[in-house]
Write a protein that holds these residues in place. Structure first.
Motif, PDB file in Angstrom:
ATOM      1  N   ASN A 176       0.833  -1.208   0.000  1.00  0.00           N
ATOM      2  CA  ASN A 176       0.000   0.000   0.000  1.00  0.00           C
ATOM      3  C   ASN A 176       0.865   1.254   0.000  1.00  0.00           C
ATOM      4  N   ILE A 177       1.885   1.282   0.856  1.00  0.00           N
ATOM      5  CA  ILE A 177       2.751   2.454   0.929  1.00  0.00           C
ATOM      6  C   ILE A 177       3.521   2.622  -0.375  1.00  0.00           C
ATOM      7  N   GLU A 178       4.047   1.518  -0.919  1.00  0.00           N
ATOM      8  CA  GLU A 178       4.820   1.617  -2.155  1.00  0.00           C
ATOM      9  C   GLU A 178       3.944   2.051  -3.328  1.00  0.00           C
ATOM     10  N   ALA A 179       2.737   1.521  -3.393  1.00  0.00           N
ATOM     11  CA  ALA A 179       1.824   1.911  -4.469  1.00  0.00           C
ATOM     12  C   ALA A 179       1.452   3.391  -4.359  1.00  0.00           C
ATOM     13  N   GLU A 180       1.210   3.848  -3.130  1.00  0.00           N
ATOM     14  CA  GLU A 180       0.879   5.256  -2.916  1.00  0.00           C
ATOM     15  C   GLU A 180       2.062   6.148  -3.309  1.00  0.00           C
ATOM     16  N   LEU A 181       3.263   5.706  -2.962  1.00  0.00           N
ATOM     17  CA  LEU A 181       4.459   6.467  -3.306  1.00  0.00           C
ATOM     18  C   LEU A 181       4.618   6.573  -4.822  1.00  0.00           C
ATOM     19  N   THR A 182       4.459   5.466  -5.517  1.00  0.00           N
ATOM     20  CA  THR A 182       4.616   5.452  -6.968  1.00  0.00           C
ATOM     21  C   THR A 182       3.555   6.311  -7.653  1.00  0.00           C
ATOM     22  N   SER A 183       2.338   6.287  -7.104  1.00  0.00           N
ATOM     23  CA  SER A 183       1.286   7.114  -7.694  1.00  0.00           C
ATOM     24  C   SER A 183       1.587   8.598  -7.525  1.00  0.00           C
ATOM     25  N   ARG A 184       2.378   8.943  -6.524  1.00  0.00           N
ATOM     26  CA  ARG A 184       2.679  10.354  -6.260  1.00  0.00           C
ATOM     27  C   ARG A 184       3.926  10.840  -6.978  1.00  0.00           C
ATOM     28  N   ILE A 185       4.969  10.006  -7.019  1.00  0.00           N
ATOM     29  CA  ILE A 185       6.247  10.496  -7.581  1.00  0.00           C
ATOM     30  C   ILE A 185       6.653   9.768  -8.854  1.00  0.00           C
ATOM     31  N   GLY A 186       5.795   8.864  -9.356  1.00  0.00           N
ATOM     32  CA  GLY A 186       6.075   8.191 -10.614  1.00  0.00           C
ATOM     33  C   GLY A 186       7.079   7.061 -10.494  1.00  0.00           C
ATOM     34  N   ASP A 187       7.798   6.812 -11.586  1.00  0.00           N
ATOM     35  CA  ASP A 187       8.678   5.652 -11.657  1.00  0.00           C
ATOM     36  C   ASP A 187       9.789   5.660 -10.623  1.00  0.00           C
ATOM     37  N   THR A 188      10.148   6.815 -10.123  1.00  0.00           N
ATOM     38  CA  THR A 188      11.190   6.871  -9.079  1.00  0.00           C
ATOM     39  C   THR A 188      10.776   6.043  -7.865  1.00  0.00           C
ATOM     40  N   GLY A 189       9.472   6.045  -7.598  1.00  0.00           N
ATOM     41  CA  GLY A 189       8.979   5.262  -6.468  1.00  0.00           C
ATOM     42  C   GLY A 189       9.229   3.779  -6.623  1.00  0.00           C
ATOM     43  N   LYS A 190       9.329   3.317  -7.871  1.00  0.00           N
ATOM     44  CA  LYS A 190       9.556   1.894  -8.114  1.00  0.00           C
ATOM     45  C   LYS A 190      10.977   1.463  -7.747  1.00  0.00           C
ATOM     46  N   ARG A 191      11.865   2.453  -7.560  1.00  0.00           N
ATOM     47  CA  ARG A 191      13.252   2.125  -7.213  1.00  0.00           C
ATOM     48  C   ARG A 191      13.426   1.824  -5.720  1.00  0.00           C
ATOM     49  N   LEU A 192      12.419   2.164  -4.920  1.00  0.00           N
ATOM     50  CA  LEU A 192      12.539   1.983  -3.469  1.00  0.00           C
ATOM     51  C   LEU A 192      12.806   0.540  -3.083  1.00  0.00           C
ATOM     52  N   HIS A 193      12.196  -0.393  -3.791  1.00  0.00           N
ATOM     53  CA  HIS A 193      12.286  -1.798  -3.364  1.00  0.00           C
ATOM     54  C   HIS A 193      13.564  -2.483  -3.840  1.00  0.00           C
ATOM     55  N   THR A 194      14.470  -1.718  -4.455  1.00  0.00           N
ATOM     56  CA  THR A 194      15.753  -2.275  -4.868  1.00  0.00           C
ATOM     57  C   THR A 194      16.493  -2.826  -3.648  1.00  0.00           C
ATOM     58  N   ALA A 195      17.018  -4.052  -3.773  1.00  0.00           N
ATOM     59  CA  ALA A 195      17.830  -4.684  -2.721  1.00  0.00           C
ATOM     60  C   ALA A 195      17.026  -4.939  -1.448  1.00  0.00           C
ATOM     61  N   ARG A 196      15.724  -5.101  -1.605  1.00  0.00           N
ATOM     62  CA  ARG A 196      14.881  -5.356  -0.434  1.00  0.00           C
ATOM     63  C   ARG A 196      13.776  -6.335  -0.808  1.00  0.00           C
ATOM     64  N   SER A 197      13.337  -7.114   0.183  1.00  0.00           N
ATOM     65  CA  SER A 197      12.205  -8.031   0.031  1.00  0.00           C
ATOM     66  C   SER A 197      11.150  -7.668   1.067  1.00  0.00           C
ATOM     67  N   ARG A 198       9.922  -8.070   0.797  1.00  0.00           N
ATOM     68  CA  ARG A 198       8.927  -7.897   1.856  1.00  0.00           C
ATOM     69  C   ARG A 198       9.277  -8.740   3.079  1.00  0.00           C
ATOM     70  N   ASN A 199      10.092  -9.762   2.897  1.00  0.00           N
ATOM     71  CA  ASN A 199      10.453 -10.622   4.026  1.00  0.00           C
ATOM     72  C   ASN A 199      11.283  -9.864   5.068  1.00  0.00           C
ATOM     73  N   ASP A 200      12.310  -9.130   4.611  1.00  0.00           N
ATOM     74  CA  ASP A 200      13.075  -8.349   5.591  1.00  0.00           C
ATOM     75  C   ASP A 200      12.334  -7.065   5.953  1.00  0.00           C
ATOM     76  N   GLN A 201      11.474  -6.598   5.050  1.00  0.00           N
ATOM     77  CA  GLN A 201      10.698  -5.391   5.322  1.00  0.00           C
ATOM     78  C   GLN A 201       9.726  -5.615   6.475  1.00  0.00           C
ATOM     79  N   VAL A 202       8.977  -6.704   6.418  1.00  0.00           N
ATOM     80  CA  VAL A 202       8.016  -6.973   7.490  1.00  0.00           C
ATOM     81  C   VAL A 202       8.750  -7.306   8.789  1.00  0.00           C
ATOM     82  N   ALA A 203       9.889  -7.963   8.691  1.00  0.00           N
ATOM     83  CA  ALA A 203      10.649  -8.307   9.895  1.00  0.00           C
ATOM     84  C   ALA A 203      11.114  -7.055  10.622  1.00  0.00           C
ATOM     85  N   VAL A 204      11.568  -6.051   9.866  1.00  0.00           N
ATOM     86  CA  VAL A 204      12.028  -4.819  10.532  1.00  0.00           C
ATOM     87  C   VAL A 204      10.846  -4.008  11.055  1.00  0.00           C
ATOM     88  N   ASP A 205       9.748  -3.964  10.273  1.00  0.00           N
ATOM     89  CA  ASP A 205       8.556  -3.246  10.745  1.00  0.00           C
ATOM     90  C   ASP A 205       8.062  -3.824  12.063  1.00  0.00           C
TER      91      ASP A 205
END
Length: 460
Positions: free
Chosen positions: A86-115
């Motif tokens: 949801n956050i990534e989709a909202e980011l991409t809708s606001r700033i365009g393709d740059t938002g798609k670069r956020l998930h570089t070198a990351r997985s939802r697996n380590d993302q949820v673990a840190v959250d």
């Protein structure tokens, strides 16, 4: 379109979409998710994995999203499955393709673990503060009741004399252990899983130490496979919460007994009691009863997560989505119980006369009577038998050890003299128990001082 849709040729069935979604409960992780994403984006820019200006644009977009979520201006969608998407989709809708670069070198697996770790860390600190507040009330009650003699019990039978202050400090010591358990849990979980990726890190030159430091963790986790598979921190937290609730439940049981007409040791304030719909005389200890009942919910959360984790191979499995609801429910339950329990205890009235009256019955000074004989040279086992005969005599004649004539004492042992009555005074019985940890006022004051030091060390 889903962020992971490239591999698939069909849309997800609506039933599967609803079944798979976690946004209805993991939405509460939005602050932690955005914080983790900001730290990740800053690291990507610093390491040259994405352009620095792109990292800045992503960070500004995430900060704006956080402000809008806080203001209630962002609506999360089931189609985006979880808080991360949801956050990534909202980011991409606001700033365009740059938002798609956020998930570089990351997985939802380590993302949820840190959250999840960030969230539990925050809530542990909050719960510790609530327990310390309760400890402060116990200290205050103890200082007010150093001389409030009452019966101590074993098997719920009157056993030996003690004071309410001694009782209060017993629970204060339990709660001190709860605090240190939570602190230990906090220390062990203070490692950052971000950068572990799906399970095997990344070929990008990520700096896990930078993101760990940015997010307030002591260090990164040691093994990437363990990083995304581990929920020990949540299990340890639930275990500590279960023990804490067990202590509150035991205390609740005492208070429920003590405010009954059979005891009348305490009276709960009207603001922390309820009435009956049919019996106008009733004053019910509903707060204590609900705390006692809600303990089972926290136990259930611990068993739920233990059961979820028991058969899982490494690394992440979708079963682990079931980790959050029990933890969230336990947090909500504990944080609901502690403040109301603290206020209930703080406002109750102590009925000293009733406690003293109860302490005068039940032969709770029998051990002191035996000790009187031991101090005059008799072996304890012989003294024990003599006092047992005296108690039997009292039961036949309707006397107590305090009122039994001296001639009756002397009929079973010539060692008894007139000073036995002083030895059997409840004040003497309590005051003589000066052993470290005992109920004598000086001994309890030392316990109070130790808890005060404990609280002071933690800023209370």
């Amino acid at each position: 379109m889903k962020l992971w849709a490239g591999r698939f040729q069909k849309e997800t069935d609506t039933l599967v979409n609803d079944f798979n979604s976690s946004i209805t409960f993991d939405a509460r992780l939005y602050r932690e998710d955005i914080a983790g994403s900001i730290a990740h984006a800053a690291m990507l820019g610093k390491q040259g994995i994405i352009e620095p200006h792109e990292a800045e644009k992503i960070i500004e977009g995430l900060q704006a999203i956080l402000a809008d979520v806080e203001a209630g201006q962002v609506e999360f969608s089931l189609d985006n499955e979880d808080i991360h998407m949801n956050i990534e989709a909202e980011l991409t809708s606001r700033i365009g393709d740059t938002g798609k670069r956020l998930h570089t070198a990351r997985s939802r697996n380590d993302q949820v673990a840190v959250d999840f770790r960030l969230y539990v860390k925050k809530e542990i600190s909050k719960i510790i503060g609530m327990v310390l507040n309760l400890e402060g009330v116990l200290v205050k009650k103890a200082e007010e009741t150093l001389d409030a003699v009452m019966p101590g019990y074993t098997h719920l039978q009157r056993a030996q004399p003690t004071t309410l202050a001694h009782y209060m400090m017993a629970y204060a010591n339990m709660l001190r252990r709860d605090v240190t358990r939570l602190e230990d849990c906090l220390e062990r979980m203070d490692e950052c899983p971000l950068g572990a990726g799906a399970l095997a890190t990344s070929t990008y030159p990520v700096d896990r130490f930078q993101t760990a430091q940015a997010l307030g963790f002591r260090k990164p986790t040691e093994n990437s496979l363990d990083s995304v598979s581990d929920r020990d921190f949540a299990l340890e937290f639930l275990s500590a919460c279960s023990i804490l609730m067990m202590h509150l439940s035991r205390f609740s049981e005492e208070l429920i007994l003590w405010c009954s007409w059979e005891f009348k040791f305490v009276e709960l304030d009207d603001a922390y009691s309820t009435g009956s719909s049919i019996m106008p005389q009733k004053k019910n200890p509903d707060v204590a009863e609900l705390v006692r009942g809600k303990t089972g919910r926290v136990y259930g959360s611990l068993i739920t997560l233990l059961t979820v984790m028991k058969g899982l191979p490494l690394a992440y499995n979708k079963d682990m989505q079931e980790d959050k609801e029990p933890v969230f429910d336990a947090i909500d339950t504990v944080e609901m119980c502690l403040p109301v329990f603290t206020a209930m205890l703080d406002t109750l009235t102590v009925r000293r006369d009733n406690m003293r009256r109860a302490a005068s019955g039940g032969f709770i000074n029998a051990t002191d009577c035996a000790d009187y004989l031991v101090k005059k040279g008799l072996p304890f086992r012989e003294a024990y038998m003599i006092v047992g005969r005296l108690v039997h005599m009292c039961l036949r004649t309707g006397e107590t050890l305090d009122t039994l004539p001296l001639k009756d004492f002397r009929s079973v042992s010539a060692l008894f003299d007139a000073d036995v009555y002083q030895a059997l005074e409840l004040k003497t019985c309590v005051g003589g128990r000066k052993v470290y940890g005992g109920p004598a006022p000086d001994a309890v004051q030392a316990q109070i001082d130790h808890i005060k030091d404990f609280l002071k060390e933690r800023g209370k």
